[in-house]
Design a protein around this motif. Sequence first.
Motif, PDB file in Angstrom:
ATOM      1  N   THR A 143      29.549  34.583  42.091  1.00  0.00           N
ATOM      2  CA  THR A 143      30.566  33.871  41.310  1.00  0.00           C
ATOM      3  C   THR A 143      31.293  34.848  40.382  1.00  0.00           C
ATOM      4  O   THR A 143      32.525  34.826  40.275  1.00  0.00           O
ATOM      5  N   ALA A 144      30.529  35.724  39.727  1.00  0.00           N
ATOM      6  CA  ALA A 144      31.133  36.700  38.813  1.00  0.00           C
ATOM      7  C   ALA A 144      32.053  37.654  39.580  1.00  0.00           C
ATOM      8  O   ALA A 144      33.158  37.959  39.136  1.00  0.00           O
ATOM      9  N   ALA A 179      33.616  37.019  42.437  1.00  0.00           N
ATOM     10  CA  ALA A 179      34.811  36.282  42.875  1.00  0.00           C
ATOM     11  C   ALA A 179      35.800  36.151  41.713  1.00  0.00           C
ATOM     12  O   ALA A 179      37.016  36.313  41.896  1.00  0.00           O
ATOM     13  N   ALA A 180      35.286  35.909  40.506  1.00  0.00           N
ATOM     14  CA  ALA A 180      36.168  35.755  39.340  1.00  0.00           C
ATOM     15  C   ALA A 180      36.851  37.099  39.031  1.00  0.00           C
ATOM     16  O   ALA A 180      38.042  37.143  38.733  1.00  0.00           O
ATOM     17  N   LYS A 181      36.082  38.164  39.151  1.00  0.00           N
ATOM     18  CA  LYS A 181      36.626  39.495  38.884  1.00  0.00           C
ATOM     19  C   LYS A 181      37.741  39.839  39.887  1.00  0.00           C
ATOM     20  O   LYS A 181      38.801  40.338  39.523  1.00  0.00           O
ATOM     21  N   MET A 182      37.476  39.527  41.151  1.00  0.00           N
ATOM     22  CA  MET A 182      38.478  39.802  42.191  1.00  0.00           C
ATOM     23  C   MET A 182      39.740  38.959  41.997  1.00  0.00           C
ATOM     24  O   MET A 182      40.863  39.438  42.160  1.00  0.00           O
ATOM     25  N   ALA A 183      39.541  37.693  41.587  1.00  0.00           N
ATOM     26  CA  ALA A 183      40.695  36.803  41.372  1.00  0.00           C
ATOM     27  C   ALA A 183      41.544  37.341  40.230  1.00  0.00           C
ATOM     28  O   ALA A 183      42.778  37.369  40.299  1.00  0.00           O
ATOM     29  N   ALA A 184      40.870  37.812  39.154  1.00  0.00           N
ATOM     30  CA  ALA A 184      41.608  38.341  38.001  1.00  0.00           C
ATOM     31  C   ALA A 184      42.364  39.613  38.398  1.00  0.00           C
ATOM     32  O   ALA A 184      43.514  39.809  38.019  1.00  0.00           O
ATOM     33  N   LYS A 185      41.720  40.424  39.234  1.00  0.00           N
ATOM     34  CA  LYS A 185      42.342  41.673  39.676  1.00  0.00           C
ATOM     35  C   LYS A 185      43.595  41.377  40.530  1.00  0.00           C
ATOM     36  O   LYS A 185      44.637  41.998  40.343  1.00  0.00           O
TER      37      LYS A 185
END
Length: 334
Positions: free
Chosen positions: A320-321, A323-329
């Motif tokens: 989950t962390a 995926a969130a990091k990739m989405a923000a990137k």
Amino acid sequence: MMAQNLQAVGSVTPSQPQSQLDADAGQAYFDHVMAEDSRIEPRDWMPDAYRRTLVRQISQHAHSEIIGMQPEANWISRAPSLKRKAILMAKVQDEAGHGLYLYSAAETLGTSRDEMMGQLVAGKARYSSIFNYPTVTWADMGAIGWMVDGAAICNQVPLCRASYGPYGRAMVRVCKEESFHQRQGFEILLELANGNPAQKQMAQDAVNRWYAPSLMMFGPPDDDSPNSKQSMAWNIKRFSNDELRSRFVGMMAEQVRVLGLSLPDPEVRFNEDTKTWEHGPLDWEEFKQVLAGRGPCNAQRLERRRQAHDDGGWVREAATAYAAKMAAKNEAAA
Ligand SMILES: [Fe+2]
Ligand SMILES: [Fe+2]
């Protein structure tokens, strides 16, 4: 087939989101698909009860694959040779794969895997009663492969034609692997049955232990199976519980002779009048008790599943962390 369906129901197209469909037109399309013995796909309109039935059946099936890993995993470290260990490990891994296909198929109906897994670990979901029996000797690996996977094949081959597309397609691959599972179980029994008298007795005892529970895997007798009729009308189920059970008994009766063993049921016989295989009475009270959570290993199986779920918590958190990091990137790059 699909083009014919479209013509028959005018403007209703199967790929339209459900919200755009008028319920009457959706029902007409659904009825037409059923009459044609064609397939419903995830974005098609479907009656709520059909969706609920499928989520229940597919998630129960997925849970059975996942819980079903336990009785056999119990023997991986004690398998009698490296070859047997490797085969058993591959088989248990296949069952994990079956669970994953099936959770994915159920997710296409709008229920998340989290929700389904939550119901299982909370003890609110059902799974096949057979996996609540203990595996006491190595011969049980043979009996499970031959009888339990064999019963699964009888049940699941007709499900390859289930009206819900993702379920039917998952079953095609699952059934190919189940055939291998059954052969490996038969081969374990065959080797034991041709071994010394103690080994032969061990094989016979395992067959005796798993015979009745495997017959009960097909579910209650037809006159006590209230949902079967509707599932058959929806082309999910193709044969009744008793029909499938009888077919399975016939298969066992033939193959047990090759093993040089016997079935612990003197009433097994082929009825020449009805052309079906018959068997002796089964203890349906025991079946109900096991399903209700009071079988020999229910508590142990659930506890182990809960513990595995908790132990895997860090993987879910990390995914989950990430995926969130990739989405923000990706957002920053856009
Ligand atoms: Fe399986
Ligand atoms: Fe299997």
